[in-house]
Structures are given as structure tokens and as C-alpha cells.
Write an enzyme that holds these catalytic residues in place. Structure first.
Site, short mmCIF file in Angstrom:
data_model
loop_
_atom_site.label_atom_id
_atom_site.label_comp_id
_atom_site.label_asym_id
_atom_site.label_seq_id
_atom_site.Cartn_x
_atom_site.Cartn_y
_atom_site.Cartn_z
N GLU A 221 0.86 -1.18 0.00
CA GLU A 221 0.00 0.00 0.00
C GLU A 221 0.89 1.23 0.00
OE1 GLU A 221 -1.68 -1.30 3.50
OE2 GLU A 221 -3.11 -2.56 2.44
N TYR B 212 7.53 1.25 -8.08
CA TYR B 212 6.81 -0.02 -8.08
C TYR B 212 6.31 -0.37 -9.49
CZ TYR B 212 6.67 1.01 -3.05
OH TYR B 212 7.01 1.32 -1.77
C1 LIG Z 1 10.72 5.63 -2.72
C2 LIG Z 1 12.23 5.47 -2.46
C3 LIG Z 1 12.45 4.24 -1.55
C4 LIG Z 1 12.95 5.27 -3.81
O1 LIG Z 1 14.31 5.02 -3.54
P1 LIG Z 1 15.47 5.40 -4.62
O2 LIG Z 1 16.70 4.69 -4.21
O3 LIG Z 1 15.53 6.87 -4.77
O4 LIG Z 1 14.84 4.76 -5.95
P2 LIG Z 1 15.64 4.29 -7.26
O5 LIG Z 1 16.83 5.18 -7.48
O6 LIG Z 1 15.87 2.83 -7.18
O7 LIG Z 1 14.54 4.63 -8.37
C5 LIG Z 1 14.03 3.64 -9.23
C6 LIG Z 1 12.94 4.29 -10.08
O8 LIG Z 1 11.87 4.77 -9.26
C7 LIG Z 1 11.35 6.00 -9.79
N1 LIG Z 1 11.63 7.11 -8.85
C8 LIG Z 1 12.36 7.03 -7.70
N2 LIG Z 1 12.37 8.25 -7.09
C9 LIG Z 1 11.67 9.09 -7.88
C10 LIG Z 1 11.33 10.47 -7.80
N3 LIG Z 1 11.73 11.23 -6.76
N4 LIG Z 1 10.55 11.00 -8.76
C11 LIG Z 1 10.13 10.26 -9.81
N5 LIG Z 1 10.44 8.94 -9.97
C12 LIG Z 1 11.17 8.37 -9.01
C13 LIG Z 1 12.08 6.24 -11.10
O9 LIG Z 1 11.33 5.57 -12.09
C14 LIG Z 1 13.39 5.52 -10.84
O10 LIG Z 1 14.07 5.13 -11.99
P3 LIG Z 1 15.05 6.18 -12.74
O11 LIG Z 1 15.91 6.81 -11.69
O12 LIG Z 1 15.79 5.28 -13.69
O13 LIG Z 1 14.14 7.16 -13.39
C15 LIG Z 1 12.81 6.77 -1.80
O14 LIG Z 1 12.40 7.90 -2.54
C16 LIG Z 1 12.40 6.95 -0.35
O15 LIG Z 1 13.03 6.47 0.58
N6 LIG Z 1 11.28 7.69 -0.13
C17 LIG Z 1 10.78 7.95 1.23
C18 LIG Z 1 10.14 6.70 1.80
C19 LIG Z 1 9.00 6.19 0.94
O16 LIG Z 1 8.23 6.95 0.36
N7 LIG Z 1 8.87 4.85 0.89
C20 LIG Z 1 7.83 4.18 0.16
C21 LIG Z 1 6.66 4.04 1.06
S1 LIG Z 1 5.40 3.03 0.31
#
Ligand SMILES: CC(C)(COP(=O)(O)OP(=O)(O)OC[C@H]1O[C@@H](n2cnc3c(N)ncnc32)[C@H](O)[C@@H]1OP(=O)(O)O)[C@@H](O)C(=O)NCCC(=O)NCCS
Length: 167
Positions: A112, A124
Site C-alpha cells: 500500500e 513499483y
Molecule cells: C521511494 C524510495 C524508496 C525510492 O528510492 P530510490 O533509491 O531513490 O529509488 P531508485 O533510485 O531505485 O529509483 C528507481 C525508479 O523509481 C522512480 N523514482 C524514484 N524516485 C523518484 C522520484 N523522486 N521522482 C520520480 N520517480 C522516481 C524512477 O522511475 C526511478 O528510476 P530512474 O531513476 O531510472 O528514473 C525513496 O524515494 C524513499 O526512501 N522515499 C521515502 C520513503 C517512501 O516513500 N517509501 C515508500 C513508502 S510506500
């Protein structure tokens, strides 16, 4: 943007807690407390995987918490240190969790996510999850709906995402 240093991903240890809490508070509107993580370490169905800097194992860079129940993996929490985002670590943590689930014969992944959390939803969707419904007012404090997402880890998906890995 700087490359990430070499990373190791392995089960949470108690000494990871301060690093986890720093990321947790920087990542969520309603962060889990320490007790949540300690409880998850004790639950038989629960796994918490932590990404650490290989050269500095005390430096926590991200984590993922999930349950393995019957043939499902339920993902409850994933977060990456703000300084390490957008460099593929979120994807690596998810793939590690999904690989663990496939090894345990899970075939469906469920989670979720806040409707406004576009970064997480894009991550996702890129891995093959699809939205299956909405729960209104799921997040009480901010009265925000949750989007339910599901992934079928069928053979074509496993071939695409996990085949090149040794597992
Ligand atoms: C969500 C989260 C875990 C992503 O981690 P991350 O290491 O930055 O993600 P990745 O670098 O592996 O990104 C993979 C893909 O996700 C998408 N993505 C990740 N962050 C993004 C952003 N800020 N905006 C748009 N797309 C994004 C992109 O498609 C990305 O691929 P790309 O970089 O080739 O375009 C991180 O932003 C985070 O910790 N957020 C706060 C906690 C949270 O929201 N957790 C999820 C709760 S359900």
C-alpha cells in the site's frame, strides 16, 4: 551525481537501529518507532533487510521490511537515505526482497502506498506492480487514501527481473 559505494544487503542487526531511525524520520510523515523494528526482528514471518556501505558497515543507506505469508510477500516499509536516492538503491532493495520471496515460493507481492507518493509508485510500476484499488482515508493523520498495488511474480517476470542474478 556521485555513484553509490559498494553496498551489502543483509538482515537487520540491532546496531543498525540508529541509522535506520535517522532514515525513517527523514522519510515518513508517520515514522515507525524503534520498538516497531525490534518487534519485526522477532516475528517469524517478518524480514528486515538493510543496505550498508560495504566499506563502513555501520553506515545504513536504506532498508526494506516485509512479511512472507503463505504464497505472498507483503511489503510494509522501504526507505533510502535522502542523500542516496535516485541511484538505484530502492530498486535493489525491492528486488532483493522479491528474490527472497521467490525463494520462499511466494508468487504475489502486495503493498500500500500514499496516493501522493509518486516517487514510490513509479518505482513499483517500473518493477511490474499494478494498482488494484484504493482505500479512502487509510492514513489517518493526514486523511490520505492508500493505493493498493500487486505484482504477479510469474515466470516471465522472474526471467526479466531475477534471471541474471545467482539465486
Ligand atoms: C521511494 C524510495 C524508496 C525510492 O528510492 P530510490 O533509491 O531513490 O529509488 P531508485 O533510485 O531505485 O529509483 C528507481 C525508479 O523509481 C522512480 N523514482 C524514484 N524516485 C523518484 C522520484 N523522486 N521522482 C520520480 N520517480 C522516481 C524512477 O522511475 C526511478 O528510476 P530512474 O531513476 O531510472 O528514473 C525513496 O524515494 C524513499 O526512501 N522515499 C521515502 C520513503 C517512501 O516513500 N517509501 C515508500 C513508502 S510506500
Amino acid at each position: 551525481m556521485k555513484d553509490l559505494p559498494p553496498i551489502q544487503i543483509s538482515p537487520m542487526r540491532k546496531e543498525d537501529l540508529p541509522g535506520i531511525m535517522e532514515i525513517e524520520r527523514a522519510s515518513h510523515l508517520d515514522p515507525w518507532g524503534e520498538a516497531f523494528f525490534l518487534e519485526e526482528m522477532e516475528r517469524p514471518q517478518s524480514r528486515v533487510l538493510v543496505a550498508r556501505n560495504d566499506a563502513k558497515p555501520r553506515q545504513v543507506m536504506g532498508y526494506i521490511c516485509f512479511w512472507l505469508v503463505a504464497d505472498e510477500i507483503q511489503i510494509f516499509n522501504v526507505a533510502v537515505h535522502p542523500a542516496c536516492r535516485r541511484r538505484g538503491l530502492g530498486r535493489r532493495l525491492l528486488l532483493e526482497a522479491l528474490k527472497t520471496a521467490c525463494r520462499a515460493q511466494a508468487r504475489t507481492a502486495l503493498l500500500e502506498v500514499r496516493k501522493s507518493n509518486q516517487a514510490a509508485q513509479r518505482l513499483y510500476i517500473r518493477l511490474g506492480f499494478r494498482p488494484t484499488g484504493v482505500r479512502p482515508d487509510y492514513y489517518q493523520g493526514v486523511r490520505e487514501p492508500a493505493v493498493l498495488m500487486e505484482l504477479e511474480m510469474d515466470r516471465p517476470w522472474r526471467t526479466r527481473w531475477l534471471a541474471e542474478e545467482r539465486w
